[in-house]
Design an enzyme around this catalytic site. Structure first.
Site, PDB file in Angstrom:
ATOM      1  N   ALA A 143       0.856  -1.192   0.000  1.00  0.00           N
ATOM      2  CA  ALA A 143       0.000   0.000   0.000  1.00  0.00           C
ATOM      3  C   ALA A 143       0.891   1.241   0.000  1.00  0.00           C
ATOM      4  CB  ALA A 143      -0.907  -0.005   1.227  1.00  0.00           C
ATOM      5  N   CYS A 144       0.518   2.215  -0.836  1.00  0.00           N
ATOM      6  CA  CYS A 144       1.275   3.470  -0.916  1.00  0.00           C
ATOM      7  C   CYS A 144       1.200   4.217   0.416  1.00  0.00           C
ATOM      8  CB  CYS A 144       0.707   4.337  -2.027  1.00  0.00           C
ATOM      9  SG  CYS A 144       1.337   6.020  -2.010  1.00  0.00           S
ATOM     10  N   VAL A 145       2.341   4.614   0.918  1.00  0.00           N
ATOM     11  CA  VAL A 145       2.400   5.239   2.241  1.00  0.00           C
ATOM     12  C   VAL A 145       1.633   6.562   2.306  1.00  0.00           C
ATOM     13  CG1 VAL A 145       4.683   6.288   1.778  1.00  0.00           C
ATOM     14  CG2 VAL A 145       3.918   5.966   4.130  1.00  0.00           C
TER      15      VAL A 145
END
Lengths: 130, 121
Positions: free
Chosen positions: A78-80
């Site tokens: 998941a993109c931070v």
């Protein structure tokens, strides 16, 4: 046989995208293709929370992804930036932002957009589920 | 030769995060030296409108970052002439991006066909 990666941006439970993405992932693996990485971005990151509690007779998308990841050794990232602003945090991000708790499911990792670029460089196909 | 990406902006700014989040993908891919084509079509042409003031809505203004696309090595920037016409816009109303070109739909189709990856949000 091709190497795939998936970009999942669909809001879980609000739309069909995540359900379709899981079906697609299972099917491509059944057909002998490989799946390098599933990258969650935009509202798609919401599925990485381990606190979803859908009704018992409905699929739990987080657990469905986790099962796939464990059985088939698939990376779920998941993109931070997308995750943190939508309330999806791992323990270190929770501490860094002085939050009261974390909620990232252990099957998922939090990382940067570079992981999406890398997935494109190393895959033959990137399929988006929005 | 690195694989190429075509990034299609087709949504208006601020009503959704799509433009901003797609822009972030473009900048990151550019940092990996992937050849990138940025295309603005349909409502996406509004992403390029000059003098945006989303601060009134308490929303961060990402439009100035579009002007920096060439600085990030993204020099192939195209906007659909047909959609500019549809919205009664012209290039004079858009951000001053070095090298930006208004193009016909057929050119856009060809750019998409010649890219390894096509992304939109």
């Amino acid at each position: 046989m091709a190497t795939f990666s998936l970009l999942v941006t669909a809001n879980p439970y609000s739309s069909q995208g995540q359900f379709s993405a899981i079906q697609f992932a299972r099917t491509l693996l059944e057909q002998g293709h490989s799946l390098m990485r599933v990258f969650f971005y935009a509202d798609g990151v919401l599925v990485a929370s381990r606190l979803h509690a859908p009704p018992a007779d409905e699929i739990n998308l987080t657990k469905a992804w986790a099962k796939l990841a464990i059985e088939k050794d698939i990376e779920l990232i998941a993109c931070v930036t997308a995750a943190n602003k939508r309330g999806i945090v791992n323990a270190s991000e929770a501490e860094r932002n002085a939050l009261t708790g974390d909620n990232l499911d252990p099957a998922f990792e939090i990382s940067g957009l570079g992981q999406l670029t890398e997935a494109m460089l190393e895959s033959d196909r990137l399929i988006t589920f929005g | 030769m690195n694989k190429s990406i075509c990034i299609i902006f087709n949504k208006a700014p601020y009503g959704s995060q799509a433009g901003r989040e797609l822009l972030d993908i473009a900048l990151m891919a550019a940092a990996f030296d992937m050849p990138i084509t940025a295309i603005f079509v349909e409502d996406g042409v509004y992403q390029l409108l000059n003098n945006q003031q989303p601060d009134i809505l308490h929303i961060k203004n990402h439009s100035s970052t579009f002007k920096a696309l060439p600085l990030y090595g993204i020099e192939d920037v195209y906007v659909a002439q047909e959609d500019l016409d549809k919205f009664k816009l012209d290039m004079g109303r858009l951000l001053d991006i070095d090298g930006i070109q208004p193009v016909a739909t057929d050119t856009i189709k060809s750019k998409i066909a010649h890219s390894n990856f096509v992304l939109t949000l």
